[in-house]
Design an enzyme around this catalytic site. Structure first.
Site, PDB file in Angstrom:
ATOM      1  N   ASP A  38      42.606  52.396  34.649  1.00 17.53           N
ATOM      2  CA  ASP A  38      42.686  52.815  33.240  1.00 17.53           C
ATOM      3  C   ASP A  38      44.161  52.977  32.893  1.00 17.53           C
ATOM      4  O   ASP A  38      44.988  53.266  33.756  1.00 17.53           O
ATOM      5  CB  ASP A  38      41.950  54.152  33.044  1.00 17.53           C
ATOM      6  N   VAL A  95      38.175  49.977  25.165  1.00 17.65           N
ATOM      7  CA  VAL A  95      37.887  50.194  23.746  1.00 17.65           C
ATOM      8  C   VAL A  95      37.305  48.923  23.096  1.00 17.65           C
ATOM      9  O   VAL A  95      37.697  47.805  23.428  1.00 17.65           O
ATOM     10  CB  VAL A  95      39.179  50.693  23.050  1.00 17.65           C
ATOM     11  N   GLU A  96      36.364  49.133  22.175  1.00 20.06           N
ATOM     12  CA  GLU A  96      35.597  48.024  21.578  1.00 20.06           C
ATOM     13  C   GLU A  96      36.377  47.320  20.448  1.00 20.06           C
ATOM     14  O   GLU A  96      35.975  47.340  19.280  1.00 20.06           O
ATOM     15  CB  GLU A  96      34.258  48.598  21.079  1.00 20.06           C
ATOM     16  N   LYS A 101      41.077  44.015  23.873  1.00 16.31           N
ATOM     17  CA  LYS A 101      40.444  43.380  25.044  1.00 16.31           C
ATOM     18  C   LYS A 101      41.190  42.080  25.394  1.00 16.31           C
ATOM     19  O   LYS A 101      41.460  41.811  26.565  1.00 16.31           O
ATOM     20  CB  LYS A 101      38.957  43.089  24.754  1.00 16.31           C
ATOM     21  N   SER A 123      29.420  45.827  23.847  1.00 16.78           N
ATOM     22  CA  SER A 123      28.072  46.014  23.293  1.00 16.78           C
ATOM     23  C   SER A 123      27.872  45.155  22.059  1.00 16.78           C
ATOM     24  O   SER A 123      26.759  44.718  21.784  1.00 16.78           O
ATOM     25  CB  SER A 123      27.876  47.472  22.872  1.00 16.78           C
ATOM     26  N   HIS A 144      26.734  43.126  30.528  1.00 15.52           N
ATOM     27  CA  HIS A 144      26.494  44.290  29.654  1.00 15.52           C
ATOM     28  C   HIS A 144      25.604  45.303  30.351  1.00 15.52           C
ATOM     29  O   HIS A 144      24.378  45.144  30.420  1.00 15.52           O
ATOM     30  CB  HIS A 144      25.866  43.806  28.344  1.00 15.52           C
ATOM     31  N   ASN A 147      23.988  52.556  29.413  1.00 15.06           N
ATOM     32  CA  ASN A 147      24.432  53.918  29.736  1.00 15.06           C
ATOM     33  C   ASN A 147      23.231  54.822  30.026  1.00 15.06           C
ATOM     34  O   ASN A 147      22.308  54.851  29.214  1.00 15.06           O
ATOM     35  CB  ASN A 147      25.213  54.454  28.520  1.00 15.06           C
TER      36      ASN A 147
HETATM   37  N1  LIG Z   1      29.014  54.092  25.790  1.00 13.68           N
HETATM   38  C1  LIG Z   1      27.953  53.292  25.825  1.00 13.68           C
HETATM   39  O1  LIG Z   1      26.782  53.731  25.669  1.00 13.68           O
HETATM   40  C2  LIG Z   1      28.125  51.814  26.061  1.00 13.68           C
HETATM   41  C3  LIG Z   1      27.035  51.073  26.545  1.00 13.68           C
HETATM   42  C4  LIG Z   1      27.219  49.710  26.836  1.00 13.68           C
HETATM   43  C5  LIG Z   1      28.452  49.108  26.620  1.00 13.68           C
HETATM   44  N2  LIG Z   1      29.489  49.855  26.122  1.00 13.68           N
HETATM   45  C6  LIG Z   1      30.798  49.176  25.953  1.00 13.68           C
HETATM   46  O2  LIG Z   1      31.629  49.542  27.051  1.00 13.68           O
HETATM   47  C7  LIG Z   1      32.993  49.579  26.636  1.00 13.68           C
HETATM   48  C8  LIG Z   1      33.567  50.948  26.944  1.00 13.68           C
HETATM   49  O3  LIG Z   1      32.788  51.931  26.333  1.00 13.68           O
HETATM   50  P1  LIG Z   1      32.838  53.454  26.827  1.00 13.68           P
HETATM   51  O4  LIG Z   1      31.772  54.171  26.087  1.00 13.68           O
HETATM   52  O5  LIG Z   1      32.871  53.516  28.301  1.00 13.68           O
HETATM   53  O6  LIG Z   1      34.275  53.900  26.260  1.00 13.68           O
HETATM   54  P2  LIG Z   1      35.156  55.185  26.658  1.00 13.68           P
HETATM   55  O7  LIG Z   1      35.901  55.551  25.428  1.00 13.68           O
HETATM   56  O8  LIG Z   1      34.332  56.216  27.341  1.00 13.68           O
HETATM   57  O9  LIG Z   1      36.182  54.603  27.739  1.00 13.68           O
HETATM   58  C9  LIG Z   1      37.117  53.614  27.430  1.00 13.68           C
HETATM   59  C10 LIG Z   1      38.290  53.766  28.382  1.00 13.68           C
HETATM   60  O10 LIG Z   1      39.120  52.609  28.245  1.00 13.68           O
HETATM   61  C11 LIG Z   1      40.463  53.031  28.422  1.00 13.68           C
HETATM   62  N3  LIG Z   1      41.344  52.013  27.860  1.00 13.68           N
HETATM   63  C12 LIG Z   1      41.618  51.774  26.539  1.00 13.68           C
HETATM   64  N4  LIG Z   1      42.447  50.723  26.441  1.00 13.68           N
HETATM   65  C13 LIG Z   1      42.703  50.297  27.699  1.00 13.68           C
HETATM   66  C14 LIG Z   1      43.476  49.229  28.251  1.00 13.68           C
HETATM   67  N5  LIG Z   1      44.165  48.400  27.470  1.00 13.68           N
HETATM   68  N6  LIG Z   1      43.501  49.070  29.598  1.00 13.68           N
HETATM   69  C15 LIG Z   1      42.793  49.896  30.404  1.00 13.68           C
HETATM   70  N7  LIG Z   1      42.047  50.938  29.941  1.00 13.68           N
HETATM   71  C16 LIG Z   1      41.997  51.113  28.614  1.00 13.68           C
HETATM   72  C17 LIG Z   1      40.539  54.386  27.731  1.00 13.68           C
HETATM   73  O11 LIG Z   1      41.653  55.122  28.203  1.00 13.68           O
HETATM   74  C18 LIG Z   1      39.188  54.988  28.108  1.00 13.68           C
HETATM   75  O12 LIG Z   1      39.278  55.772  29.287  1.00 13.68           O
HETATM   76  C19 LIG Z   1      32.989  49.209  25.148  1.00 13.68           C
HETATM   77  O13 LIG Z   1      33.226  47.822  25.047  1.00 13.68           O
HETATM   78  C20 LIG Z   1      31.566  49.543  24.705  1.00 13.68           C
HETATM   79  O14 LIG Z   1      31.128  48.769  23.618  1.00 13.68           O
HETATM   80  C21 LIG Z   1      29.362  51.186  25.859  1.00 13.68           C
END
Ligand SMILES: NC(=O)c1ccc[n+]([C@@H]2O[C@H](COP(=O)([O-])OP(=O)(O)OC[C@H]3O[C@@H](n4cnc5c(N)ncnc54)[C@H](O)[C@@H]3O)[C@@H](O)[C@H]2O)c1
Length: 184
Positions: A38, A95-96, A101, A123, A144, A147
């Protein structure tokens, strides 16, 4: 050489938040050497803490042997520098936002060999859209997870317009190894 699941020894997970930590746990539990990266060191610490807590709970409930907890943790390594973020497969869970990305995948491509497979846990974003902006779209697809990743027995494997069939197959087989139920 065609990519094969037997070439996947090390998996790097980018983003140590809710999803990344869960995916790293599942990866290490499945026997893969696993890096958890991270940009925020505190997120890596929190992610590692969350994994330990999940494993402790599983041991308390009698669902996991203490030695399997230890073995899983021994395969997990925190990663604080992108230059150290290397894997045969890299799963992104940050981050989405497409540009963020894309920037990450471009940078990771500089630190990894041309055999590395890249996957996004997005997602809602288009895998084909992200692929347009990155160096090797044929080695890129979607994995994908849902959670909480360590409990949900479902992972979608998504092929983009340019994903090579053998790359999709490797992602699918990795998910099978993670004792999940992938579908295409
Ligand atoms: N939360 C859910 O229910 C869920 C379910 C399925 C998929 N997703 C997808 O998973 C991804 C992450 O979601 P999440 O809920 O875990 O987010 P989150 O906010 O909990 O975690 C994201 C992490 O990414 C880190 N980050 C940001 N930019 C970065 C970079 N350039 N390099 C490395 N780390 C970086 C942040 O510091 C943070 O710790 C998203 O694409 C989301 O759409 C989320």
């Amino acid at each position: 050489m065609l990519p094969s699941v037997t070439n996947i020894q090390q998996i790097a997970v980018c983003g140590a938040g809710t999803m990344g930590a869960g995916i790293a746990q599942v990866s290490a539990a499945a026997g893969f050497l696993t890096l958890l990266f991270d940009v925020r060191p505190e997120a890596v610490s929190a992610g590692m803490d969350m994994i330990r807590k999940n494993l402790d709970k599983a041991v308390e409930k009698g669902k996991l042997k203490p030695q399997d907890r230890e073995a899983t943790l021994s395969r997990l390594t925190p990663c604080l520098q992108i230059a150290d973020c290397k894997g045969d497969l890299i799963i992104e869970a940050i981050v989405e936002k497409v540009p963020v990305k894309v920037a990450l995948f471009r940078e990771l491509a500089q630190h990894n060999p041309p055999t590395t497979i890249f996957a996004t846990n997005t997602s809602s974003l288009s895998v084909s859209e992200i692929a347009k902006e990155i160096p090797h779209p044929e080695r890129f697809g979607g994995m994908h997870f849902f959670n909480p990743a360590h409990l949900m027995a479902l992972v979608e494997v998504i092929s983009g317009a340019d994903t090579a069939p053998e790359v999709s197959r490797v992602m699918y087989e990795v998910v099978q190894r993670m004792v999940k139920h992938p579908y295409k």
